[in-house]
Structures are given as structure tokens and as C-alpha cells.
Write a protein that holds these residues in place. Sequence first.
Motif, short mmCIF file in Angstrom:
data_model
loop_
_atom_site.label_atom_id
_atom_site.label_comp_id
_atom_site.label_asym_id
_atom_site.label_seq_id
_atom_site.Cartn_x
_atom_site.Cartn_y
_atom_site.Cartn_z
N GLU A 1 3.47 -8.66 3.88
CA GLU A 1 4.20 -7.80 2.95
C GLU A 1 5.27 -7.07 3.76
O GLU A 1 4.97 -6.12 4.47
CB GLU A 1 3.24 -6.81 2.29
CG GLU A 1 3.94 -5.79 1.38
CD GLU A 1 4.89 -6.43 0.39
OE1 GLU A 1 6.13 -6.39 0.63
OE2 GLU A 1 4.40 -6.99 -0.60
N GLY B 1 6.94 -7.02 -2.16
CA GLY B 1 6.45 -6.49 -3.43
C GLY B 1 7.03 -5.14 -3.80
O GLY B 1 7.05 -4.76 -4.96
N THR C 1 4.96 -11.95 -5.95
CA THR C 1 6.34 -11.89 -5.45
C THR C 1 6.93 -13.28 -5.35
O THR C 1 8.09 -13.51 -5.73
CB THR C 1 6.36 -11.21 -4.07
OG1 THR C 1 5.80 -9.90 -4.18
CG2 THR C 1 7.77 -11.12 -3.52
#
Length: 413
Positions: free
Chosen positions: A60, A309, A327
Motif C-alpha cells: 500500500e 488505496g 485498487t
Amino acid sequence: MTAHLLLGAHLASGERVDVRIEGEQVATVLPAGSPDRGDDGPAGSSTDLTGYLLAGAFVEPHAHLDKVFTADRVPTGDGTLAGAMAGYQTILADATDADVQSRARRALRALVANGTTAVRSHVGCGRLLGVRAVASLVAVREDLRDLVDLELVAHVGGPGVGETWRVHRHRLTDALDAGADAVGGNPSNEADPVAALEECVAVAAERGVPVDLHIDETSDPSMLLLRRLAVLAPQSGVPVTASHCVSLGFQDPDVVADVAAEVAAAGVSVVTLPATNLYLQGRDTWPRPRGLTAVDALLAAGVRVAAGGDNVRDPFNPAGRLDPLETASLAVTAAHQSPERAWSMIGAEARAVIGRPPAGPVPGARADLVAIRADSVGDAVALAPAERLVWRAGRLVARTAVDRSGPVHEVTG
């Protein structure tokens, strides 16, 4: 050295393999059932991954862990960036260290369960909260260091009324002293965007830390700070990332191509944030644009592009699942990327953007792995199956199993 075997998994290529992990690294990757795979480890040191797709764990590259899970604390806003910022300011008045830490831990555990082993989170350090959130998340980073690699970006707001940029600089340096790993901010929203941009990059260069800025998070085509960042980046001597870059998607094709070439030459990475930009951008425009950056042009120019995200269940985005596969799916549907390209944007490309070592089922790579009950990358991106196993540095850190049942049909005859 502890060894572990992952048996019968299939790779993105479709090849079925047995993978041997030794310590924190992948030692060997052999065809499934190979007689020399090394079944000499201790009893119980193998996992059957038949029916699972095995790949490098997700990354992420852009979260906001200090804001997560606050959507229900303020009335629904007008859906604009300015409205979300105003709503979040009311939340800050009641923010406590325990609250920030509890929400961040919950989010990180969800990310890990979904296959993520490295996270870069932007953390507010403006005049309303100072370095409290940074200090809170430094504690979380330490608590969960065996589960996830957490990098913190000090996200500074502009000076208040009567303040100078010296105060702005002090807030950044205080946040770095408190344990932040990188410099961030949103220059596009400041009274003097160019000065804000230059100040953030200067602090990062002085401290020798990466810089990751919210750049051009607006559909206004007159705002194009990305060009100035491309000039400053090579001079800074530190890794530079531009997140959002929304206004680039509103330029004429020739301008887009020129800027993309400049960004590539400067070595600036770009992170697109489809969920939040789809939610916040273009509300005052008809027909409504997608609100994303010019992903295709950036890729064509050779820019490293990852996808993140961003905001989850907060005033900036009331939705979100803390799952990189969400995503990736948005990158396919909204940014028109192939499933394979979208997969790399949440995997290898995102890992490179935040400076993490390569990982995956490759000999010598770090054993950060995710196994998903899916037949292919396309199925994984489209269906986001919940059944997953996650390894970080060779150690199993999460396993999600699904028990499905359906109606029983009685057959009589």
C-alpha cells in the motif's frame, strides 16, 4: 535455518511450482512435485497451496492511517476535497492518541490479512494536531513491526494566519524528529503553492529523506506543480514521489506527453489514487470526468506508476475495503489498465516506489508472499477472493479461510 515448503501453487504464468523458503528469503522455485525440492525440513514445515495463485505480497503506497474509520463521526459533506478537509478538522478536536492508534492498528491488520506487508502512510502534522499523530503511529509501527513494514510521511499543512514558512519548516522537522520517515504535504492547497512545494523538497533534501507530496490534487488545469517538482527532484538527491497528479489528466495531449517526459527524466515516481479521486473530483463539472491522472501517458514515457488505496471510511472517502485488489480493480475499470498491469501497480511497482527490496516467488527475493484462492491474476483482480495466506519475511502472518454453504436440495424419486 528454518525452512518451509509451499507446495503446488501456480504462478501468474500458470506454471505450478514448489517454493522453498529459508529464513527471510525464497531459496528455490521448482516445478511442482520435483524430487529435488528439499523435503528435509522439520515435520509440519510445508503448506499445500493447490488451487492458489502465489505472488509477491502487496504494497500500500499511499494510506492515511490517522484518518481511517472516521466517516461516521461527521455529517456527510459536499463530496469535495475542501468539504472533506473541513469535516476532518472537526474530528481533530476530539482526537486522542489511543483513538488514532486503535484505528490504525485495525486498518493495518486488515491490510495484512488482505496480503499487504508494506505500507506507506501519510500522517498529519499541521497546526491543529502537531506531531501527536506521528508519535502515535510511531508506536503502532513498533507494535506491529513483526507483521508489516510501516513508513510514515509527515503531511504538513500550510502556515496559519500570521505565521510564516519558518513555522511550516519547524513542523516538518519536528515530525521527522518524532519518527516520521519522509516529507509530505499538499502544496496545491496552499496560498503560495510553489513556495510550499520548494520548502517541502528543501527540508527532505536537508534531512536526506524521501519526499512524497500530494501534487495537483485538483481538476483545475491551471494548476500543474508537477512540472516544478520535476525540476527540483534531481537537485534534491532524495527519492521523490508525486501522488494524485489529477490535473495532468485535464491537459491537452501534447502537454501531457511533454510533462510525462519531464517526470520520467527527473526520476519522479507517481502514485495514482483512483478511489478517492473518483469520489472527490469532478463534482462541479458535467459531463463528470474520471478525475485520475494520465496513467497511460506516464507509463508510455517510462514513469514508474503505482496505485494506492488512499482514504478509507473517512470524510475524504466513505467507502474502501483496505484491500489492494480493490485498487487494482479500479485501475482496470477507471484507468483502463490490464489486470496484469494493475496487479504490478499494487505489487512490484508499488514496492519499488517506496524503496522496499524485491519480493515474490523468485530465488533470492524476500519471502513476502501472498497466496490467493484464484485461477489467474484476472480472477484475483475481478473477484478478490477472501481466502488468502500471507507471509512476511518467511513467516506466516495471516490466513483467511472461507466456509461456504448453500441450500440443500432434496431429491425424491
